[in-house]
Design a protein around this motif. Structure first.
Motif, PDB file in Angstrom:
ATOM      1  N   GLN A 138      -0.782   9.111   0.204  1.00 38.44           N
ATOM      2  CA  GLN A 138      -0.513   8.465   1.488  1.00 38.44           C
ATOM      3  C   GLN A 138      -1.447   7.290   1.751  1.00 38.44           C
ATOM      4  OE1 GLN A 138      -0.694  12.041   3.957  1.00 38.44           O
ATOM      5  NE2 GLN A 138       1.430  11.625   4.549  1.00 38.44           N
ATOM      6  N   TYR A 139      -2.729   7.447   1.423  1.00 38.73           N
ATOM      7  CA  TYR A 139      -3.652   6.352   1.709  1.00 38.73           C
ATOM      8  C   TYR A 139      -3.304   5.112   0.883  1.00 38.73           C
ATOM      9  CZ  TYR A 139      -6.412   6.870  -2.594  1.00 38.73           C
ATOM     10  OH  TYR A 139      -6.828   6.901  -3.894  1.00 38.73           O
ATOM     11  N   ARG A 140      -2.786   5.309  -0.341  1.00 32.32           N
ATOM     12  CA  ARG A 140      -2.416   4.165  -1.171  1.00 32.32           C
ATOM     13  C   ARG A 140      -1.182   3.467  -0.624  1.00 32.32           C
ATOM     14  NH1 ARG A 140      -4.341   6.115  -6.605  1.00 32.32           N
ATOM     15  NH2 ARG A 140      -6.453   5.287  -6.577  1.00 32.32           N
ATOM     16  N   SER A 141      -0.213   4.238  -0.132  1.00 31.97           N
ATOM     17  CA  SER A 141       0.977   3.597   0.430  1.00 31.97           C
ATOM     18  C   SER A 141       0.618   2.867   1.726  1.00 31.97           C
ATOM     19  CB  SER A 141       2.114   4.591   0.644  1.00 31.97           C
ATOM     20  OG  SER A 141       1.743   5.614   1.525  1.00 31.97           O
ATOM     21  N   MET A 142      -0.306   3.432   2.514  1.00 28.13           N
ATOM     22  CA  MET A 142      -0.782   2.735   3.717  1.00 28.13           C
ATOM     23  C   MET A 142      -1.474   1.437   3.323  1.00 28.13           C
ATOM     24  SD  MET A 142      -2.429   5.845   5.936  1.00 28.13           S
ATOM     25  CE  MET A 142      -3.164   4.727   7.118  1.00 28.13           C
ATOM     26  N   ALA A 143      -2.359   1.522   2.342  1.00 20.16           N
ATOM     27  CA  ALA A 143      -3.093   0.340   1.880  1.00 20.16           C
ATOM     28  C   ALA A 143      -2.123  -0.715   1.340  1.00 20.16           C
ATOM     29  CB  ALA A 143      -4.122   0.725   0.822  1.00 20.16           C
ATOM     30  N   ALA A 144      -1.088  -0.269   0.618  1.00 18.78           N
ATOM     31  CA  ALA A 144      -0.107  -1.204   0.057  1.00 18.78           C
ATOM     32  C   ALA A 144       0.655  -1.924   1.175  1.00 18.78           C
ATOM     33  CB  ALA A 144       0.861  -0.476  -0.862  1.00 18.78           C
ATOM     34  N   GLU A 145       1.024  -1.189   2.231  1.00 21.95           N
ATOM     35  CA  GLU A 145       1.724  -1.820   3.359  1.00 21.95           C
ATOM     36  C   GLU A 145       0.826  -2.823   4.065  1.00 21.95           C
ATOM     37  OE1 GLU A 145       3.785   0.762   6.112  1.00 21.95           O
ATOM     38  OE2 GLU A 145       4.367   2.101   4.465  1.00 21.95           O
ATOM     39  N   LEU A 146      -0.438  -2.454   4.288  1.00 19.74           N
ATOM     40  CA  LEU A 146      -1.372  -3.374   4.939  1.00 19.74           C
ATOM     41  C   LEU A 146      -1.649  -4.582   4.052  1.00 19.74           C
ATOM     42  CD1 LEU A 146      -3.812  -0.751   6.493  1.00 19.74           C
ATOM     43  CD2 LEU A 146      -2.236  -2.247   7.737  1.00 19.74           C
ATOM     44  N   ARG A 147      -1.775  -4.349   2.748  1.00 23.29           N
ATOM     45  CA  ARG A 147      -1.990  -5.451   1.797  1.00 23.29           C
ATOM     46  C   ARG A 147      -0.816  -6.427   1.868  1.00 23.29           C
ATOM     47  NH1 ARG A 147      -4.711  -5.859  -3.149  1.00 23.29           N
ATOM     48  NH2 ARG A 147      -5.205  -3.656  -3.076  1.00 23.29           N
ATOM     49  N   ALA A 148       0.406  -5.903   1.939  1.00 16.81           N
ATOM     50  CA  ALA A 148       1.590  -6.762   2.015  1.00 16.81           C
ATOM     51  C   ALA A 148       1.569  -7.606   3.283  1.00 16.81           C
ATOM     52  CB  ALA A 148       2.862  -5.917   1.951  1.00 16.81           C
ATOM     53  N   LEU A 149       1.121  -7.023   4.397  1.00 13.33           N
ATOM     54  CA  LEU A 149       1.023  -7.781   5.649  1.00 13.33           C
ATOM     55  C   LEU A 149      -0.012  -8.902   5.526  1.00 13.33           C
ATOM     56  CD1 LEU A 149       1.124  -4.879   8.279  1.00 13.33           C
ATOM     57  CD2 LEU A 149       2.923  -6.543   7.779  1.00 13.33           C
ATOM     58  N   ILE A 150      -1.113  -8.615   4.829  1.00 14.23           N
ATOM     59  CA  ILE A 150      -2.162  -9.619   4.637  1.00 14.23           C
ATOM     60  C   ILE A 150      -1.666 -10.719   3.708  1.00 14.23           C
ATOM     61  CG2 ILE A 150      -4.450 -10.018   3.627  1.00 14.23           C
ATOM     62  CD1 ILE A 150      -5.166  -7.138   4.647  1.00 14.23           C
ATOM     63  N   GLU A 151      -1.056 -10.334   2.580  1.00 10.14           N
ATOM     64  CA  GLU A 151      -0.603 -11.316   1.594  1.00 10.14           C
ATOM     65  C   GLU A 151       0.548 -12.170   2.121  1.00 10.14           C
ATOM     66  OE1 GLU A 151       0.051  -8.987  -1.946  1.00 10.14           O
ATOM     67  OE2 GLU A 151      -2.092  -8.975  -2.421  1.00 10.14           O
ATOM     68  N   SER A 152       1.354 -11.624   3.024  1.00  6.78           N
ATOM     69  CA  SER A 152       2.458 -12.396   3.593  1.00  6.78           C
ATOM     70  C   SER A 152       1.983 -13.345   4.689  1.00  6.78           C
ATOM     71  CB  SER A 152       3.522 -11.462   4.168  1.00  6.78           C
ATOM     72  OG  SER A 152       3.052 -10.869   5.372  1.00  6.78           O
ATOM     73  N   GLY A 153       0.765 -13.122   5.177  1.00  5.35           N
ATOM     74  CA  GLY A 153       0.236 -13.961   6.243  1.00  5.35           C
ATOM     75  C   GLY A 153       0.499 -13.414   7.630  1.00  5.35           C
ATOM     76  N   GLU A 154       1.223 -12.285   7.698  1.00  4.78           N
ATOM     77  CA  GLU A 154       1.474 -11.669   8.998  1.00  4.78           C
ATOM     78  C   GLU A 154       0.156 -11.244   9.646  1.00  4.78           C
ATOM     79  OE1 GLU A 154       4.270  -8.143  10.816  1.00  4.78           O
ATOM     80  OE2 GLU A 154       4.880  -9.126   8.964  1.00  4.78           O
ATOM     81  N   LEU A 155      -0.789 -10.790   8.816  1.00  2.00           N
ATOM     82  CA  LEU A 155      -2.166 -10.565   9.253  1.00  2.00           C
ATOM     83  C   LEU A 155      -2.979 -11.703   8.654  1.00  2.00           C
ATOM     84  CD1 LEU A 155      -2.712  -6.704   8.828  1.00  2.00           C
ATOM     85  CD2 LEU A 155      -2.746  -8.009  10.955  1.00  2.00           C
TER      86      LEU A 155
END
Length: 161
Positions: free
Chosen positions: A95-112
């Protein structure tokens, strides 16, 4: 000079500490674009070290991160293989990896964006329905990858890449 997968060699003054991150991005792109198809073997470590002009330790760190994301599987004595749908379904991502992957995607997309605060551990735990320790583990993974920083008493923020 651009290398396979759109990767540009790092300047000589760039430290090995950050070199693996750009290799992770480049190999992930090569996988998603189909250059490395599901079920196919990656080139040898020696070949990849030559392509990306890095040491074996730097390359292994990048490959380990891709394996942790569930994109690669290591078969001792046989090399690394791109995970296909069947293998991925047999190896659930923590679960922590899937959470990290979702947050990483938000960062890499520029949403964060750089400087943006991340939700607190409590807010993430509630959003994902997990324990606070699990949320903390996901945030620690992002911090270890150099994507976020923790400022004591203020929270965690997206770093400028």
């Amino acid at each position: 000079m651009t290398r396979p997968g759109g990767w540009t060699p790092l300047a000589p003054r760039t430290t090995a500490w950050g070199a693996y991150k750009s290799i992770v991005v480049a190999i992930r792109a090569r996988i998603t674009e189909g250059e490395f198809a599901p079920g196919s073997k990656l080139p040898s470590e020696a070949a990849l070290c030559e392509q990306y002009e890095v040491s074996r330790n730097t390359l292994r760190r990048a490959l380990d991160e891709l394996a942790a994301e569930g994109l690669l599987v290591t078969q001792p004595g046989r090399g690394r293989t791109v995970v296909d749908g069947i293998e991925a379904s047999h190896t659930p991502m923590p679960q922590y990896r899937s959470m990290a992957a979702e947050l990483r995607a938000l960062i890499e997309s520029g949403e964060l964006a750089p400087g943006d605060p991340l939700p607190s551990e409590s807010a993430l735990a509630e959003r994902y329905g997990v324990a606070r320790g699990t949320a903390r583990h996901a945030l620690a993974e992002l911090e270890g990858a150099g994507l976020i920083e923790s400022i004591h008493g203020k929270g965690r923020f997206v770093l400028d890449r």
